[in-house]
Design a protein around this motif. Structure first.
Motif, PDB file in Angstrom:
ATOM      1  N   GLY A   1      74.050  -6.242  -0.302  1.00 49.23           N
ATOM      2  CA  GLY A   1      75.283  -5.527  -0.615  1.00 49.23           C
ATOM      3  C   GLY A   1      75.389  -4.210   0.126  1.00 49.23           C
ATOM      4  O   GLY A   1      76.423  -3.900   0.737  1.00 49.23           O
ATOM      5  N   THR A   2      74.306  -3.421   0.102  1.00 49.22           N
ATOM      6  CA  THR A   2      74.322  -2.120   0.779  1.00 49.22           C
ATOM      7  C   THR A   2      74.356  -2.284   2.286  1.00 49.22           C
ATOM      8  O   THR A   2      75.078  -1.563   2.991  1.00 49.22           O
ATOM      9  CB  THR A   2      73.094  -1.292   0.367  1.00 49.22           C
ATOM     10  OG1 THR A   2      73.080  -1.149  -1.050  1.00 49.22           O
ATOM     11  CG2 THR A   2      73.134   0.082   1.002  1.00 49.22           C
ATOM     12  N   LEU A   3      73.584  -3.247   2.803  1.00 46.57           N
ATOM     13  CA  LEU A   3      73.605  -3.490   4.248  1.00 46.57           C
ATOM     14  C   LEU A   3      74.999  -3.872   4.722  1.00 46.57           C
ATOM     15  O   LEU A   3      75.465  -3.408   5.770  1.00 46.57           O
ATOM     16  CB  LEU A   3      72.600  -4.593   4.606  1.00 46.57           C
ATOM     17  CG  LEU A   3      71.126  -4.213   4.591  1.00 46.57           C
ATOM     18  CD1 LEU A   3      70.257  -5.458   4.733  1.00 46.57           C
ATOM     19  CD2 LEU A   3      70.813  -3.213   5.696  1.00 46.57           C
ATOM     20  N   GLY A   4      75.671  -4.725   3.955  1.00 43.20           N
ATOM     21  CA  GLY A   4      77.029  -5.127   4.320  1.00 43.20           C
ATOM     22  C   GLY A   4      77.977  -3.941   4.367  1.00 43.20           C
ATOM     23  O   GLY A   4      78.804  -3.823   5.283  1.00 43.20           O
ATOM     24  N   LYS A   5      77.870  -3.044   3.397  1.00 46.82           N
ATOM     25  CA  LYS A   5      78.719  -1.849   3.380  1.00 46.82           C
ATOM     26  C   LYS A   5      78.441  -0.962   4.590  1.00 46.82           C
ATOM     27  O   LYS A   5      79.366  -0.412   5.206  1.00 46.82           O
ATOM     28  CB  LYS A   5      78.479  -1.057   2.097  1.00 46.82           C
ATOM     29  CG  LYS A   5      79.012  -1.706   0.833  1.00 46.82           C
ATOM     30  CD  LYS A   5      78.690  -0.831  -0.373  1.00 46.82           C
ATOM     31  CE  LYS A   5      79.150  -1.477  -1.669  1.00 46.82           C
ATOM     32  NZ  LYS A   5      78.792  -0.628  -2.840  1.00 46.82           N
ATOM     33  N   LEU A   6      77.157  -0.803   4.927  1.00 48.57           N
ATOM     34  CA  LEU A   6      76.788   0.038   6.064  1.00 48.57           C
ATOM     35  C   LEU A   6      77.323  -0.530   7.371  1.00 48.57           C
ATOM     36  O   LEU A   6      77.820   0.209   8.232  1.00 48.57           O
ATOM     37  CB  LEU A   6      75.266   0.179   6.132  1.00 48.57           C
ATOM     38  CG  LEU A   6      74.622   1.004   5.004  1.00 48.57           C
ATOM     39  CD1 LEU A   6      73.114   0.800   4.983  1.00 48.57           C
ATOM     40  CD2 LEU A   6      74.953   2.489   5.164  1.00 48.57           C
ATOM     41  N   ILE A   7      77.226  -1.841   7.517  1.00 47.32           N
ATOM     42  CA  ILE A   7      77.737  -2.487   8.735  1.00 47.32           C
ATOM     43  C   ILE A   7      79.252  -2.367   8.802  1.00 47.32           C
ATOM     44  O   ILE A   7      79.823  -2.070   9.860  1.00 47.32           O
ATOM     45  CB  ILE A   7      77.282  -3.953   8.780  1.00 47.32           C
ATOM     46  CG1 ILE A   7      75.766  -4.024   9.001  1.00 47.32           C
ATOM     47  CG2 ILE A   7      77.997  -4.721   9.890  1.00 47.32           C
ATOM     48  CD1 ILE A   7      75.177  -5.405   8.836  1.00 47.32           C
TER      49      ILE A   7
END
Length: 258
Positions: free
Chosen positions: A142-148
């Motif tokens: 979830g956090t990785l997706g937001k960062l990308i």
């Protein structure tokens, strides 16, 4: 060296600007130019330079200061990136991140706030994570997706495995991998390492990933990396733990050679 440091020592070190950003240039062999830069934050106080980052982070963890310290690192990196752009050097820089920071509540919001306050863009910022993030990948998805989505790219350092062993979702999120430094150091003397590098380069190319060969310490290592088809390299041969001033001198020297 006095290693009996406290959270107050670290806080005072930050306020006194004793922590300094250091750089390792990444060189594109085809272009013969620096096309990226890995960064690290070290405690430059006399006698403290060799303190392991894990010992410092352990203290920060115990006092719930880990994210605040990462944000300080991020701000210093953004300032340096802006200075490099101001002098005509436009390329991505990498910031080291750990899964424990990624998993912290409010991490994405805090990072996004830094960019919103500064007006900087995340599009030329690469977040460099250890391969252990892939062991618990879905908890970080979830956090990785937001960062990308925000503009960051994801890099996995010390990567030395078959990309096909990863699940499809994680493969799609990776932009870049960096090999362990030991691989680059062995290239000139170990035929098996050379064969393994060739396989890794082929497989990362199939994934569309940028692959950086770390640990290039000598001309012989560099020649061996070239022979296996490497395109991007970094290591002691090109400079490691360089100050911003040293990096600017290096870039000027490269320009003078063109």
């Amino acid at each position: 060296m006095d290693t009996d440091i406290s959270i107050d020592d670290i806080i005072n070190g930050v306020s006194k600007r004793e922590f300094e950003l250091r750089f390792a240039p990444q060189v594109d062999l085809a272009k013969g130019k620096v096309t990226g830069m890995s960064t690290n934050l070290i405690w430059a106080k006399n006698g403290y330079e060799s303190l392991t980052k894990s010992s410092i982070l352990g203290i920060l963890d115990r006092h719930n200061k880990r994210i605040g310290f990462f944000l300080y690192y991020l701000v210093q990196a953004l300032k340096a990136h802006s200075e490099l752009r101001r002098t005509g050097h436009q390329f991505p820089i990498s910031i080291a991140l750990r899964p424990s920071e990624l998993a912290s509540d409010g991490f994405f919001h805090a990072v996004a706030q830094v960019f919103n306050d500064s007006g900087a863009s995340a599009k030329d910022i690469i977040l460099q994570l250890p391969p252990t993030v892939l062991d618990d990948f879905y908890n970080h998805l979830g956090t990785l997706g937001k960062l990308i989505d925000f503009g960051f790219k994801i890099s996995i350092r010390d990567f030395y495995q078959d990309p096909n062993s990863l699940n499809k979702v994680s493969r799609k999120l990776i932009h870049e991998v960096i090999t362990p430094p030991a691989l680059g150091r062995r290239l000139s003397t170990n035929p098996k390492t050379q064969q393994n590098l060739s396989k890794l380069l082929n497989s990362t190319s199939e994934q569309g990933w940028r692959c950086v060969i770390d640990g290039i310490t000598t001309r012989a290592c560099l020649d061996a990396a070239k022979a296996q088809g490497a395109s991007n390299v970094q290591g002691e041969y090109f400079g490691e733990s360089l100050s911003l001033a040293a990096i600017q001198q290096l870039l000027l020297a490269h320009e003078a050679e063109d």
